[in-house]
Design a protein around this motif. Structure first.
Motif, short mmCIF file in Angstrom:
data_model
loop_
_atom_site.label_atom_id
_atom_site.label_comp_id
_atom_site.label_asym_id
_atom_site.label_seq_id
_atom_site.Cartn_x
_atom_site.Cartn_y
_atom_site.Cartn_z
N ILE A 151 -12.61 -36.37 -0.89
CA ILE A 151 -13.86 -37.14 -0.70
C ILE A 151 -13.57 -38.48 -0.04
N MET A 152 -12.56 -39.19 -0.55
CA MET A 152 -12.25 -40.52 -0.03
C MET A 152 -11.84 -40.47 1.45
N LEU A 153 -10.92 -39.55 1.77
CA LEU A 153 -10.41 -39.52 3.14
C LEU A 153 -11.44 -38.96 4.13
N LEU A 154 -12.06 -37.81 3.79
CA LEU A 154 -13.00 -37.20 4.73
C LEU A 154 -14.32 -37.97 4.82
N SER A 206 -12.20 -42.73 10.25
CA SER A 206 -12.91 -42.54 11.52
C SER A 206 -12.72 -41.12 12.04
N VAL A 207 -13.62 -40.70 12.93
CA VAL A 207 -13.58 -39.35 13.50
C VAL A 207 -12.27 -39.14 14.27
N ILE A 208 -11.91 -40.08 15.12
CA ILE A 208 -10.68 -39.94 15.92
C ILE A 208 -9.46 -39.86 15.00
N HIS A 209 -9.44 -40.73 14.00
CA HIS A 209 -8.32 -40.74 13.05
C HIS A 209 -8.20 -39.39 12.34
N LEU A 210 -9.31 -38.87 11.88
CA LEU A 210 -9.28 -37.61 11.14
C LEU A 210 -8.89 -36.44 12.04
N GLN A 211 -9.27 -36.48 13.30
CA GLN A 211 -8.84 -35.42 14.21
C GLN A 211 -7.32 -35.38 14.31
N GLU A 261 -9.58 -26.39 7.43
CA GLU A 261 -10.71 -25.54 7.05
C GLU A 261 -10.27 -24.43 6.09
N ASP A 262 -9.13 -23.80 6.39
CA ASP A 262 -8.65 -22.72 5.53
C ASP A 262 -8.26 -23.25 4.15
N SER A 263 -7.71 -24.45 4.11
CA SER A 263 -7.36 -25.05 2.82
C SER A 263 -8.61 -25.35 2.01
N ILE A 264 -9.64 -25.88 2.67
CA ILE A 264 -10.90 -26.17 1.97
C ILE A 264 -11.49 -24.89 1.39
N LYS A 265 -11.45 -23.81 2.18
CA LYS A 265 -12.00 -22.53 1.70
C LYS A 265 -11.25 -22.02 0.47
N SER A 266 -9.94 -22.25 0.42
CA SER A 266 -9.16 -21.74 -0.69
C SER A 266 -9.16 -22.67 -1.89
N GLU A 267 -9.38 -23.98 -1.66
CA GLU A 267 -9.29 -24.95 -2.74
C GLU A 267 -10.63 -25.34 -3.35
N ALA A 304 -18.65 -28.59 6.63
CA ALA A 304 -19.57 -29.16 7.62
C ALA A 304 -19.05 -30.51 8.12
N VAL A 305 -18.52 -31.33 7.23
CA VAL A 305 -17.94 -32.62 7.63
C VAL A 305 -16.79 -32.40 8.60
N VAL A 306 -15.90 -31.45 8.26
CA VAL A 306 -14.76 -31.17 9.14
C VAL A 306 -15.24 -30.63 10.49
N GLN A 307 -16.20 -29.73 10.48
CA GLN A 307 -16.72 -29.17 11.73
C GLN A 307 -17.34 -30.26 12.60
#
Length: 632
Positions: free
Chosen positions: A198-201, A205-210, A225-231, A242-245
Motif C-alpha cells: 500500500i505504501m509503495l504503490l 511516482s509513476v516513473i519511479h514505480l515503472q 502483477e503475478d505476485s499480486i495475483k498470488s499474494e 488496477a494501480v499497477v496497470q
C-alpha cells in the motif's frame, strides 16, 4: 506530472470559433417547439471541450433563465440523455456523482471505485474530493471508509489523499530497495505485508514505480502483477492490479475496461459512458491504439456493433475515428507491445496443465474397460470419458497399443464407430498423439471451400520448432503430402510465404535473438501496411512469439481464442476442441486464470453455458469440463 501537461492525445479539443452565446441559442432552438433536433444537439456538444460546455451552460442560464442540463433531461431520453448530460458536467463533478452512486444503497460498485481512484492524477483527486463536498455536503473519505473494509479500504484512503510523488521525482538509489522491499513483503515470506504494498504503490511516482517493476522482475523472476495475483485476493487484489496497470499504461488499462464493458450479452453503459467522456480530452487516441493492438478490432467498430441510435452516434464522435480504416503506424501501441516483449523476456512463468498422469495407471485394465464400454447394445460414454479424460497423452498411447495387442482391434476405429458429433471429435483428438492431432487440425483448416486462416496462424505461431517438425512428419505420413505443399496450394501471397516459413521452421530462436530494438519497430511499421490478416499475424507474433516463442503471453492469447470460440451465436467447436486438447497438459491452468481475469467469468462456467445448445446428452460438455480441471 498532471495529464494537462502531457502532449494532447484526445479526440475532443477547443472549438476554433467558439461563441458561448451563439451555441446557447442554437441549443435552445434545437429544443423548443414539438420534439427536439437531437442531431444538432449531439453535433454541437461533441464538438466543444468541457470548459467550453461550462461557458455554454452559463450563457444559457444568463440568456434564457433556465438550466441547460434540466432542459436536456426533459427533451432527451434513455442512454443518449445520460451521455449528453455527463458531457455537460465538469469532470470532477461527474466523478463525484459516479462514486456517490457506487457507494449508495445496499451494495457497493467496487469496480467503479477502483477504476476512478486508481487512474486519476493528484489534481483530479483533489478536484474530485472538493466537488463531492460541494455537491453532497459530505466528506468523501468518510463515506468511502463507511462503505468499505480491510486493506481495500486502506488503499482507497491512500489514493484519496492525492499525494503520489510527481513524475520528476525518481529516487534512483531507492529503486532497487523498493523492489527488494516488495519482494520481501510478499514472495519471500509466509503471508504478505500488505502495508508495504500500500505504501509503495500508493505514493511513489509513476516513473519511479515503472523502474521498480523492472527491477522486481529481475529479483522475483516474475512480474509484479503475478505476485499480486498470488499474494493478494478479492477487491484488494483487483485494486492493486488496477494501480499497477495504470502505472504501466493508462491507455491499455482503459482499453481493457472498454472491451469488458461491451463484450458478451449486454453493455455496461455506465462504464462505457464514463470512460469515453472522461478520456476524450486526454488520451482517447492512445486508448484506441491499445484497443486495436490487444483485440484485433477498432474501438470504433466495437461501439458500432454494440450500440445504436443517437447514443451510438455520440459515442462514435467521442471516439473520433476508425483505426481499422487508418492503416497507420501507432507509436504508443508499438511501445506497449515492445514493453510486453521486454517483460516476457525477463519472466519465468511456471506453466501448469490440468491433465496429469494417472497415479494407478494400468493400460491393460483401461483397454479392457474401454472394450467393455463399447461392446454390446449401447455405449457406456461415461466410462469412456472417465478413462480418456483422466489419462495423460503418453498413457493414452500405451492404452492404444495394449488395446491392439490384447484385443486385436484398432481402438481409434472402435471409438469412431461408437461415438458421434463433437464428443467423437473430442475423444479422438485426445487419443491421438499431439503431432497426429495438430496434423489433422491443419488438414481440417485447409479442406473444403474455405480456409480457416485463424487456425493455421494459431497452430504455426504458437508451436515450438520441435512440435512443428513432428507435425510436418505426421502430416506427411497421414496424407502423403508435405505440409508446405498443402499450404502452398491452399493460400496465397504474403500470407502463404509467412506460413510456409513457419512450417519450415525458418523463424528459429536464433533469428529472433538477433532482432535489434530498431528492427523490431521497422517490422511493426511495415506490417501495418498489409491488410488486416497480416495485422492479425503481427499481433499474434508480438504477443506470443517474442522472445523465442515466449511463454509469458501464450495463456492470455489462448484465453482470448477460447472466448472468441464460444461467444455470440453458435460455438466454434473445432477451435474449442483444438485448444482444450492441445493445452490440457501444458498451460490450461494458466489459461483459466487469464480467462477469469480478462473476461470476469470462469472458463468452467463459460463452457457450461455456451455448450448447452446442441449437446443434448451433456457428454461433450462433461469432457470439456474435466479437461478444464476446475472452477476458478
Amino acid at each position: 506530472m498532471g495529464e494537462s501537461l502531457i502532449e494532447f492525445r484526445g479526440t475532443i479539443a477547443d472549438h476554433p470559433d467558439f461563441d458561448a452565446g451563439s451555441d446557447a441559442e442554437a441549443l435552445y432552438d434545437a429544443m423548443k417547439g414539438f420534439g427536439s433536433d437531437k442531431e444538432a444537439i449531439l453535433d454541437l456538444i461533441t464538438s466543444r471541450s468541457n470548459a467550453e460546455r461550462q461557458d455554454i451552460r452559463a450563457a444559457y442560464k444568463s440568456q434564457f433563465g433556465k438550466d441547460l442540463i434540466d432542459d436536456l433531461k426533459y427533451e432527451l431520453t434513455g442512454k443518449f440523455e445520460r451521455l449528453i448530460v455527463v458531457l455537460m458536467r465538469p469532470p470532477a463533478y461527474h466523478d463525484a456523482k459516479e462514486i456517490k452512486d457506487a457507494i449508495k444503497g445496499a451494495g457497493t460498485d467496487e469496480k467503479c471505485l477502483i477504476e476512478i481512484l486508481a487512474s486519476r492524477t493528484n489534481e483530479q483527486i483533489h478536484n474530485l474530493v472538493a466537488a463531492y463536498k460541494d455537491a453532497y455536503g459530505r466528506d468523501l473519505e468518510e463515506d468511502v471508509i463507511g462503505d468499505t473494509s480491510g486493506h481495500f479500504k486502506k488503499m482507497l484512503v491512500v489514493l484519496l489523499q492525492g499525494t503520489r510523488e510527481e513524475d520528476d521525482v525518481v529516487s534512483e538509489d531507492l529503486v532497487e530497495q523498493d523492489a527488494q522491499d516488495l519482494y520481501d513483503a510478499g514472495e519471500a515470506q509466509w503471508g504478505t505485508d500488505e502495508a508495504k504494498f500500500i505504501m509503495l504503490l500508493g505514493n511513489r511516482s509513476v516513473i519511479h514505480l515503472q523502474l521498480v517493476f523492472d527491477e522486481y522482475q529481475k529479483i522475483a523472476e516474475k512480474s509484479i502483477e503475478d505476485s499480486i495475483k498470488s499474494e493478494l485476493s478479492g477487491d484488494f487484489e483487483r485494486l492493486m492490479l488496477a494501480v499497477v496497470q495504470c502505472i504501466r499504461s493508462k491507455p491499455m488499462f482503459f482499453a481493457k475496461r472498454l472491451y469488458k464493458s461491451m463484450k458478451g450479452l449486454g453493455t455496461a453503459d455506465n462504464t462505457l459512458i464514463r470512460i469515453m467522456v472522461s478520456r476524450s480530452e486526454i488520451d482517447m487516441l492512445d486508448i484506441r491504439e491499445c484497443f486495436r493492438l490487444r483485440y484485433e478490432k477498432s474501438l470504433y467498430n466495437m461501439i458500432q456493433d454494440d450500440t445504436s441510435g443517437d447514443y451510438k452516434r455520440t459515442l462514435l464522435k467521442l471516439c473520433g475515428g476508425d483505426d481499422d480504416m487508418a492503416g497507420e503506424f501507432f507509436p504508443e501501441a508499438a511501445q506497449i507491445a515492445y514493453k510486453m516483449w521486454e517483460i516476457s523476456a525477463m519472466t519465468k512463468i511456471q506453466l501448469r496443465g490440468t491433465v496429469r498422469p494417472y497415479q494407478n495407471f494400468d493400460p491393460a485394465s483401461d483397454a479392457q474397460g474401454l472394450r467393455k464400454a463399447m461392446k454390446g447394445f449401447g455405449t457406456d460414454e461415461d466410462t469412456i470419458i472417465d478413462i480418456v479424460a483422466h489419462r495423460s497423452n503418453a498413457q493414452r498411447q500405451e492404452i492404444r497399443q495394449t488395446f491392439k495387442s490384447l484385443l486385436g482391434r484398432d481402438l481409434m476405429a472402435d471409438l469412431k464407430s461408437e461415438l458421434s458429433k463433437n464428443l467423437q471429435r473430442l475423444i479422438l483428438g485426445l487419443m491421438m498423439t499431439p503431432a497426429e492431432f495438430e496434423a489433422k487440425m491443419m488438414k481440417k483448416a485447409m479442406e473444403g471451400a474455405g480456409t480457416d486462416e485463424h487456425a493455421l496462424i494459431e497452430i504455426l505461431v504458437t508451436r515450438s520448432n520441435q512440435e512443428i517438425q513432428e507435425m510436418c512428419s505426421a502430416y506427411q505420413n497421414a496424407y502423403k503430402k508435405s505440409l508446405e505443399d498443402a499450404i502452398a496450394s491452399d493460400t496465397s501471397g504474403h500470407f502463404k510465404r509467412i506460413l510456409i516459413s513457419l512450417a519450415q521452421v525458418h523463424l528459429h530462436s536464433s533469428c529472433i535473438q538477433t532482432l535489434t530494438h530498431s528492427s523490431y519497430f521497422v517490422l511493426y511499421e511495415l506490417i501495418f501496411y498489409f491488410n488486416r490478416i497480416y495485422i492479425y499475424i503481427y499481433i499474434t507474433v508480438t504477443c506470443v512469439y517474442f522472445p523465442v516463442r515466449s511463454v509469458k503471453n501464450q495463456p492470455s492469447y489462448f484465453a482470448d481464442r477460447l472466448y472468441k470460440a464460444m461467444k455470440g451465436l453458435g460455438t466454434d467447436d473445432r477451435a474449442l476442441i483444438r485448444i482444450m486438447v492441445s493445452r490440457a497438459e501444458i498451460d490450461l491452468f494458466n489459461i483459466r486464470k487469464e480467462f477469469k481475469e480478462t473476461h470476469d467469468t470462469s472458463l468452467h462456467e463459460f463452457i457450461q453455458v455456451e455448450t448447452l445448445v446442441g449437446d443434448t446428452s451433456g457428454d461433450y460438455r462433461k469432457t470439456l469440463l474435466i479437461l478444464c480441471g476446475g472452477e476458478d
